[in-house]
Design an enzyme around this catalytic site. Structure first.
Site, PDB file in Angstrom:
ATOM      1  N   HIS A  12      -6.291 -63.029  13.089  1.00 35.70           N
ATOM      2  CA  HIS A  12      -5.604 -62.023  12.273  1.00 35.70           C
ATOM      3  C   HIS A  12      -4.257 -62.526  11.751  1.00 35.70           C
ATOM      4  O   HIS A  12      -3.267 -61.802  11.813  1.00 35.70           O
ATOM      5  CB  HIS A  12      -5.360 -60.747  13.094  1.00 35.70           C
ATOM      6  CG  HIS A  12      -6.594 -59.996  13.444  1.00 35.70           C
ATOM      7  ND1 HIS A  12      -6.619 -58.969  14.373  1.00 35.70           N
ATOM      8  CD2 HIS A  12      -7.865 -60.102  12.993  1.00 35.70           C
ATOM      9  CE1 HIS A  12      -7.848 -58.492  14.474  1.00 35.70           C
ATOM     10  NE2 HIS A  12      -8.625 -59.167  13.656  1.00 35.70           N
TER      11      HIS A  12
HETATM   12  C1  LIG Z   1     -13.845 -65.590  12.482  1.00 31.97           C
HETATM   13  C2  LIG Z   1     -13.083 -64.370  11.985  1.00 31.97           C
HETATM   14  C3  LIG Z   1     -13.470 -63.111  12.409  1.00 31.97           C
HETATM   15  C4  LIG Z   1     -12.769 -61.984  11.974  1.00 31.97           C
HETATM   16  N1  LIG Z   1     -13.192 -60.754  12.396  1.00 31.97           N
HETATM   17  C5  LIG Z   1     -12.540 -59.661  11.953  1.00 31.97           C
HETATM   18  C6  LIG Z   1     -12.973 -58.359  12.326  1.00 31.97           C
HETATM   19  O1  LIG Z   1     -13.947 -58.195  13.054  1.00 31.97           O
HETATM   20  N2  LIG Z   1     -12.284 -57.292  11.882  1.00 31.97           N
HETATM   21  C7  LIG Z   1     -11.180 -57.427  11.099  1.00 31.97           C
HETATM   22  O2  LIG Z   1     -10.575 -56.411  10.733  1.00 31.97           O
HETATM   23  N3  LIG Z   1     -10.737 -58.636  10.730  1.00 31.97           N
HETATM   24  C8  LIG Z   1     -11.407 -59.754  11.125  1.00 31.97           C
HETATM   25  N4  LIG Z   1     -10.963 -60.990  10.743  1.00 31.97           N
HETATM   26  C9  LIG Z   1      -9.739 -61.056   9.926  1.00 31.97           C
HETATM   27  C10 LIG Z   1     -10.019 -60.833   8.449  1.00 31.97           C
HETATM   28  O3  LIG Z   1     -11.118 -61.622   8.042  1.00 31.97           O
HETATM   29  C11 LIG Z   1      -8.762 -61.208   7.672  1.00 31.97           C
HETATM   30  O4  LIG Z   1      -7.669 -60.382   8.070  1.00 31.97           O
HETATM   31  C12 LIG Z   1      -8.933 -61.042   6.162  1.00 31.97           C
HETATM   32  O5  LIG Z   1     -10.065 -61.759   5.699  1.00 31.97           O
HETATM   33  C13 LIG Z   1      -7.692 -61.570   5.466  1.00 31.97           C
HETATM   34  O6  LIG Z   1      -7.900 -61.537   4.076  1.00 31.97           O
HETATM   35  P1  LIG Z   1      -7.097 -62.466   3.111  1.00 31.97           P
HETATM   36  O7  LIG Z   1      -7.526 -62.098   1.738  1.00 31.97           O
HETATM   37  O8  LIG Z   1      -5.660 -62.428   3.452  1.00 31.97           O
HETATM   38  O9  LIG Z   1      -7.551 -63.955   3.433  1.00 31.97           O
HETATM   39  P2  LIG Z   1      -9.016 -64.619   3.437  1.00 31.97           P
HETATM   40  O10 LIG Z   1     -10.086 -63.594   3.686  1.00 31.97           O
HETATM   41  O11 LIG Z   1      -8.914 -65.785   4.379  1.00 31.97           O
HETATM   42  O12 LIG Z   1      -9.211 -65.133   1.947  1.00 31.97           O
HETATM   43  C14 LIG Z   1      -8.535 -66.256   1.456  1.00 31.97           C
HETATM   44  C15 LIG Z   1      -9.511 -67.014   0.583  1.00 31.97           C
HETATM   45  O13 LIG Z   1      -8.819 -68.006  -0.160  1.00 31.97           O
HETATM   46  C16 LIG Z   1      -9.570 -69.193  -0.162  1.00 31.97           C
HETATM   47  N5  LIG Z   1      -8.634 -70.309  -0.351  1.00 31.97           N
HETATM   48  C17 LIG Z   1      -7.609 -70.688   0.439  1.00 31.97           C
HETATM   49  N6  LIG Z   1      -6.960 -71.738  -0.110  1.00 31.97           N
HETATM   50  C18 LIG Z   1      -7.571 -72.003  -1.268  1.00 31.97           C
HETATM   51  C19 LIG Z   1      -7.360 -72.983  -2.285  1.00 31.97           C
HETATM   52  N7  LIG Z   1      -6.360 -73.871  -2.195  1.00 31.97           N
HETATM   53  N8  LIG Z   1      -8.203 -72.997  -3.346  1.00 31.97           N
HETATM   54  C20 LIG Z   1      -9.216 -72.107  -3.448  1.00 31.97           C
HETATM   55  N9  LIG Z   1      -9.458 -71.143  -2.507  1.00 31.97           N
HETATM   56  C21 LIG Z   1      -8.647 -71.104  -1.441  1.00 31.97           C
HETATM   57  C22 LIG Z   1     -10.242 -69.214   1.200  1.00 31.97           C
HETATM   58  O14 LIG Z   1     -11.376 -70.054   1.168  1.00 31.97           O
HETATM   59  C23 LIG Z   1     -10.590 -67.739   1.365  1.00 31.97           C
HETATM   60  O15 LIG Z   1     -11.845 -67.448   0.783  1.00 31.97           O
HETATM   61  C24 LIG Z   1     -11.656 -62.127  11.136  1.00 31.97           C
HETATM   62  C25 LIG Z   1     -11.275 -63.402  10.696  1.00 31.97           C
HETATM   63  C26 LIG Z   1     -11.990 -64.511  11.107  1.00 31.97           C
HETATM   64  C27 LIG Z   1     -11.577 -65.889  10.621  1.00 31.97           C
END
Ligand SMILES: Cc1cc2nc3c(=O)[nH]c(=O)nc-3n(C[C@H](O)[C@H](O)[C@H](O)COP(=O)(O)OP(=O)(O)OC[C@H]3O[C@@H](n4cnc5c(N)ncnc54)[C@H](O)[C@@H]3O)c2cc1C
Length: 366
Positions: free
Chosen positions: A285
């Site tokens: 997280h």
């Molecule tokens: C294994 C796991 C299990 C989880 N389980 C839960 C759960 O059960 N419940 C819950 O509430 N939360 C869970 N989470 C947390 C939740 O997934 C995150 O809080 C949420 O996805 C965050 O969203 P975000 O958009 O900030 O980042 P992300 O979802 O990480 O999205 C960022 C995206 O940007 C892309 N990216 C990064 N750098 C680059 C670049 N330079 N060029 C192109 N693309 C790029 C990445 O590939 C990714 O697709 C879990 C996380 C993980 C890793």
């Protein structure tokens, strides 16, 4: 078991109180976890004004002065540039959004200069304020098949509570229950058991994300600083003891086999501390590294626009100033929804302004 032990039954963790035991709300559709891509992107794939490039690595943002004018990315071995008419929305998550800002010259000037990156805008908060949740599991064998569904999110039931050290409104301990073995160190789910994950919702220590090199293909440097605070460790010790009590209540009699982790022999506080320090895991997280605010360490303003530059917003978990008291996926989807509202409202305001410009030439320089 929790209610029998005196905790409140909580039918809605997002309702009037978070404390208590109940079932988690989840992003599930037709029995499967429903990702943000499945919910928001797949239904609009056919739109003519939408282009998606997968397998691309964004390497930096492009600036003219302090105006963001585009993005550079690597795709199938070739560098490409795409220019924008309005703004760039950066959503690379709590590790990669600050990494991309820093690679593009936005961050702590001293850090960027040591790597030879020209500074576009000095924002010392980029990559700071890293927060996360961690957990220690209590794992038992089951005496019978608990029919764990492969589409389960594992932590389906839970309990939020205040430890004796917590005087804040928000609970500081979160328990997640799953009818599966989630065993350290690999944490690969295995059937025929059950797990209670004891998680801290507000760790005392703050970490940071930095660059190791100016090469976009290199991973960033993460300083998580887990368990630097003794009270955090004590909370996990107490949480494991409580989890064991719950699992030893008569509700679990027909299911409970041997304790696999920490293991029945791990009883003293010292042994539990060693177990926690050797086996605790992130709950995955990470948040907070491009925090929203108006103080000198803030990276984005209350409308998620990066301070000091034009045409750039960050929209992801990195903008949370403080980590949520629970899982981060739904709050991050909410951040996306809110950003969409802010962007649409901004466009409406601009349209109204440009219409009034036509009527009143005095405003034509705005
Ligand atoms: C294994 C796991 C299990 C989880 N389980 C839960 C759960 O059960 N419940 C819950 O509430 N939360 C869970 N989470 C947390 C939740 O997934 C995150 O809080 C949420 O996805 C965050 O969203 P975000 O958009 O900030 O980042 P992300 O979802 O990480 O999205 C960022 C995206 O940007 C892309 N990216 C990064 N750098 C680059 C670049 N330079 N060029 C192109 N693309 C790029 C990445 O590939 C990714 O697709 C879990 C996380 C993980 C890793």
């Amino acid at each position: 078991a929790s209610v029998a032990m005196g905790f409140d039954y909580n039918p809605d963790f997002n309702g009037t109180q978070q404390e208590g035991a109940g079932l988690y709300q989840q992003t599930i559709k037709e029995g499967k976890r429903h990702s943000a891509a499945a919910a928001f992107l797949v239904p609009i794939l056919q739109r003519r004004n939408l282009t998606i490039t997968t397998g691309a690595l964004v390497t930096r943002l492009l600036f003219e002065g302090t105006r963001t004018v585009g993005v550079e990315y690597l795709h199938e071995g070739m560098l490409h540039q795409v220019r924008v008419e309005r703004e760039v929305i950066l959503s690379a998550g709590a590790f990669d959004s600050p990494k991309l800002l820093m690679l593009s010259g936005i961050g702590d000037a001293a850090h960027l200069q040591t790597l030879g990156i020209s500074v576009v805008v000095e924002l010392p908060g980029v990559g700071q304020n890293l927060q996360d949740h961690i957990f220690s599991p209590v794992v038992y064998q089951a005496t019978q098949d608990l029919h764990f569904a492969s589409t389960s999110s594992i932590g389906e039931a839970g309990l939020f509570l205040h430890s004796k050290w917590n005087s804040a409104v928000a609970p500081d301990l979160q328990f997640l229950f799953g009818s599966i073995q989630l065993l350290p160190p690999s944490y690969a789910p295995a059937a025929f058991g059950f797990t209670g994950a004891v998680a801290l919702t507000h760790l005392q220590n703050i970490g940071s994300v930095g660059l190791r090199t100016p090469d976009p293909k290199d991973t960033p440097m993460l300083r998580m600083n887990y368990l630097q605070n003794e009270t955090d460790v004590k909370k996990l010790v107490e949480g494991i003891k409580l989890m064991r009590q719950l699992f030893h209540s008569n509700f679990f009699d027909e299911f409970r086999g041997a304790e696999i982790a920490p293991g029945a022999e791990v009883q003293s506080d010292e042994a539990l501390v060693a177990y926690i320090r050797n086996n605790c895991s992130t709950v995955w997280h990470p948040v907070g590294t491009c925090k929203m605010g108006i103080d000198p360490m803030a990276v984005v303003d209350p409308e998620l626009r990066v301070h000091g530059v034009e045409g750039l917003r960050v929209v992801d978990a990195s903008i949370m100033p403080t980590i949520t008291t629970g899982n981060t996926n739904a709050p991050t989807i909410m951040i996306g929804e809110k950003a969409a509202d802010l962007i649409k409202a901004g466009r409406t305001a601009r349209t109204v302004l440009s219409k009034s410009n036509v009527q009143n030439p005095a405003y034509s320089s705005i």
